[in-house]
Design a protein around this motif. Structure first.
Motif: not given
Length: 192
Positions: A84-92, A96-100, A107-109
């Motif tokens: 699960a930590n591997i999957l969460i790390t890949k998701f994060c 972070h590389s998604l355009p704004s 949603v995050h901002q």
């Protein structure tokens, strides 16, 4: 898993290598779905590990309380918490590389209270990535994850009292016994 077990992913059917690969390819992704975006509790990881143990016991015909530690080591299956930590790390890393202009970034901002992203970024595996590893390189990330898993396994070996793990191969890889040409009886004797 019960369906695969009934058609041959069991002790008297397919080889342990094939059965474990069927589990890894088709069954485990079913209960990994959504792990990358969920902030799970300790009891959730215990339930996930229980499900994985139950599926692995179906492959080897173990009873409800038999240990699966050596089987996981032979087939090179990580604990569900680490997976699960591997999957969460890949998701994060991908988030972070998604355009704004993406919905997730928006949603995050603008609504951080509705986002679980902050709790996901507290993942120890994400913080263990060295600066010299380029996060978009999947091979570098996979090597880093394996090195962290090997360190955790070495620490576990030092602290455990389980005899079978102490006398077994300390390298995390699929056991070569599973690749040897042998009959089912011979391979069962080799594994035991």
């Amino acid at each position: 898993m019960a369906t695969y077990n009934s058609v041959g992913a069991c002790r008297s059917g397919f080889s342990l290598l094939l059965s474990s690969r069927l589990y890894k390819t088709f069954v485990r992704p079913k209960f990994e779905y959504g792990l990358a975006i969920c902030a799970l509790l300790k009891k959730d990881y215990i339930i996930l590990e229980w499900i994985q143990n139950k599926c692995l016991r179906m492959i080897v015909g173990g009873n409800a309380i038999s240990s699966t530690m050596v089987l996981k080591h032979i087939c090179n299956f990580p604990q569900m918490h680490f997976r699960a930590n591997i999957l969460i790390t890949k998701f994060c890393i991908q988030a972070h590389s998604l355009p704004s202009g993406c919905l997730l970034s928006f949603v995050h901002q603008h609504h951080p209270q509705a986002s679980t992203f902050r709790s996901l970024t507290s993942n120890f595996l994400l913080h263990s990535i060295p600066n010299n590893i380029h996060c978009t390189s999947q091979t570098q990330l996979a090597k880093h994850f394996e090195s962290v898993r090997q360190k955790l396994f070495n620490q576990f070996c030092l602290s455990t009292t389980q005899v079978l793990i102490h006398v077994y191969c300390l390298v995390l890889e699929v056991d070569p016994i599973l690749f040897l040409p042998a009959t089912r009886t011979e391979r069962s004797r080799l594994i035991r």
